[in-house]
Design an enzyme around this catalytic site. Structure first.
Site, PDB file in Angstrom:
ATOM      1  N   ASP A   1       0.779  -1.236   0.000  1.00 19.19           N
ATOM      2  CA  ASP A   1       0.000   0.000   0.000  1.00 19.19           C
ATOM      3  C   ASP A   1       0.810   1.286   0.000  1.00 19.19           C
ATOM      4  O   ASP A   1       0.440   2.256  -0.630  1.00 19.19           O
ATOM      5  CB  ASP A   1      -0.902   0.035   1.247  1.00 19.19           C
ATOM      6  CG  ASP A   1      -1.799  -1.186   1.340  1.00 19.19           C
ATOM      7  OD1 ASP A   1      -1.554  -2.187   0.650  1.00 19.19           O
ATOM      8  OD2 ASP A   1      -2.762  -1.124   2.125  1.00 19.19           O
TER       9      ASP A   1
ATOM     10  N   GLU B   1       3.217  -8.421  11.983  1.00 20.16           N
ATOM     11  CA  GLU B   1       2.784  -8.108  10.617  1.00 20.16           C
ATOM     12  C   GLU B   1       3.992  -8.054   9.676  1.00 20.16           C
ATOM     13  O   GLU B   1       3.962  -8.556   8.562  1.00 20.16           O
ATOM     14  CB  GLU B   1       2.051  -6.759  10.639  1.00 20.16           C
ATOM     15  CG  GLU B   1       1.489  -6.337   9.295  1.00 20.16           C
ATOM     16  CD  GLU B   1       0.679  -5.042   9.386  1.00 20.16           C
ATOM     17  OE1 GLU B   1       0.613  -4.439  10.483  1.00 20.16           O
ATOM     18  OE2 GLU B   1       0.112  -4.633   8.354  1.00 20.16           O
TER      19      GLU B   1
END
Ligand code: GLC
Length: 428
Positions: free
Chosen positions: A164, A394
């Protein structure tokens, strides 16, 4: 002794919301597209019916035109922005309006193979439904996102890349206005330190794009004309091609001759186009900004993703691998999402430097395909070690190894399950 494999399975179980797995609690409380594909491959190693379920729940969100959205909002949650109301889409189950990298086809083949090997009842029937959904999605990619049949598919929003906040978007995204009709009420920085997340100004651009496409009523042709951000992208095309190879194999198994011809044509077109994105002087592949008509040469992990889907000739293969080795020098954890010497590199801000286990997974597959076993093993050991030392975060800081972003993360757990298992998984 810690049983990391058992812990990884526990992470997946804890993130189960009823046949689908959220990436992590609170920060990402819905079903995400490519996350679920990786998770399904993890499940395929020990619970094949659950692996099927993950993919089956994802296609509940598939649109009539074939697009599989990046988020399926199966159940409400107020811990995430932008929620279903911001997207203004009209599918019966609320979804976002953009898509994500098509790992689905790769995952389906792994799940199907595991089902056949374990003699699971109705494997063929379950696979066939998912195969048809995947094929419709691939048709959508080639029609909606490559209307001029170049072989490279385009993204209309940085989030469609899955990477992103990558520096690859800096120039193209800077052209997007920061004005929004929607009130931007970020929730991410309530869960994770702001220094690890995108800047506010970029968040406004992300939402500006959502507003523009909602005004186009999510019609692909209208979006294509209105898009202020349009990037023909190497990582996504590589994944699409790799999944296209997987679907071709399944088409043969299912006796779908005309599908096979169609998939062969898609694959041929993308193979040729990807190869043309190699830049010998940079020793990496590049994406293309379709608005300015120029190369995107920011040095990111995407530049090596074509290894996943191409059998490279020796000169290109060796140059790419040497370049990957250079980027890796002196790092605690491999492989960085941005070259460490690049001015845009940030070790902890997501997609601007950090290591993602799923990226390693894709690159390892590509390195193996191209015979670079040593480098593949380096990346595999590095990811496995980082997870054992720092948990199922993550992502990881490549300089220190620190686990960053959300914790108890599903795709990191799935990566561990697959990568810790010697990496001898069959390539499609
Ligand atoms: C972030 C990542 C994206 C991922 C999502 C859920 O938005 O950039 O790739 O799918 O989180 O994990």
């Amino acid at each position: 002794m810690t049983d990391f494999l058992e812990d990884a399975r526990r992470v997946l179980a804890a993130n189960d919301r009823g046949g689908y797995t959220v990436p992590t609690d609170r920060l990402y409380p819905f079903q995400w597209n490519w996350d679920s594909a990786f998770v399904a491959m993890g499940f395929a190693t020990y619970d094949v019916p659950r692996a099927y379920r993950e993919l089956e729940r994802l296609i509940e969100g598939q649109w009539a035109d074939g697009m599989i959205p990046h988020i399926v909002f199966h159940a409400p949650s107020d811990t995430y922005f932008p929620g279903a109301d911001v997207w203004r889409t009209s599918h019966d189950i609320p979804t976002s309006g953009i898509t994500q990298p098509p790992v689905f086809g790769m995952a389906l083949k792994k799940v199907h193979d595991a089902a056949i090997n374990s003699g699971l009842e109705d494997a063929r029937g379950r696979s066939l439904v998912l195969y048809e959904a995947a094929l419709r999605w691939h048709r959508w990619w080639y029609a909606a996102r490559d209307p001029n049949a170049t072989g490279l598919v385009a993204l209309l929003h940085p989030w469609e890349s899955g990477s992103d906040n990558s520096p690859a978007w800096d120039i193209a995204l800077a052209r997007v206005p920061t004005t929004t009709e929607t009130i931007v009420m970020r929730k991410d920085i309530g869960h994770v330190h702001a220094a690890m997340r995108p800047r506010d100004v970029d968040y406004h651009r992300f939402i500006h794009l959502v507003d523009v496409y909602a005004t186009c009523e999510w019609n692909p042709a209208r979006q294509w004309s209105a898009a202020p951000f349009k990037v023909a992208e190497a990582q996504t095309t590589s994944i699409l091609l790799k999944s296209g190879e997987a679907l071709l194999d399944l088409a043969h198994q299912f006796g779908r001759t005309s599908d096979a011809k169609e998939l062969e044509a898609f694959n041929r077109r993308s193979r040729r186009a990807l190869l043309a994105q190699w830049r010998p002087h940079l020793r990496r592949f590049v994406s293309r900004d379709l608005i300015s008509g120029t190369d995107i040469d920011a040095p990111t992990q995407a530049c090596f993703c074509p290894l996943l889907a191409l059998d490279l000739q020796p000169a290109i293969r060796e140059a790419a691998i040497e370049e990957m080795e250079l980027w890796s020098e002196g790092l605690t954890v491999l492989f960085p999402s941005t070259q460490p010497n690049y001015p845009g590199f940030e070790a902890k801000r997501y997609w601007r430097g950090p290591v993602w286990a799923i990226v390693n997974w894709l690159l390892i597959d590509g390195l193996r395909r191209n015979g670079a076993i040593e480098m593949a093993e380096k990346l595999r050991h590095s990811a496995v070690e980082a997870i054992e030392r720092n948990g199922f975060a993550e992502y990881f800081d490549p300089l220190t190894g620190e686990g960053c972003g959300g914790l108890g993360f599903s795709w990191t757990a799935a990566s561990y399950i697959v990568l810790s298992n010697s990496g001898e998984w069959p390539t499609v």
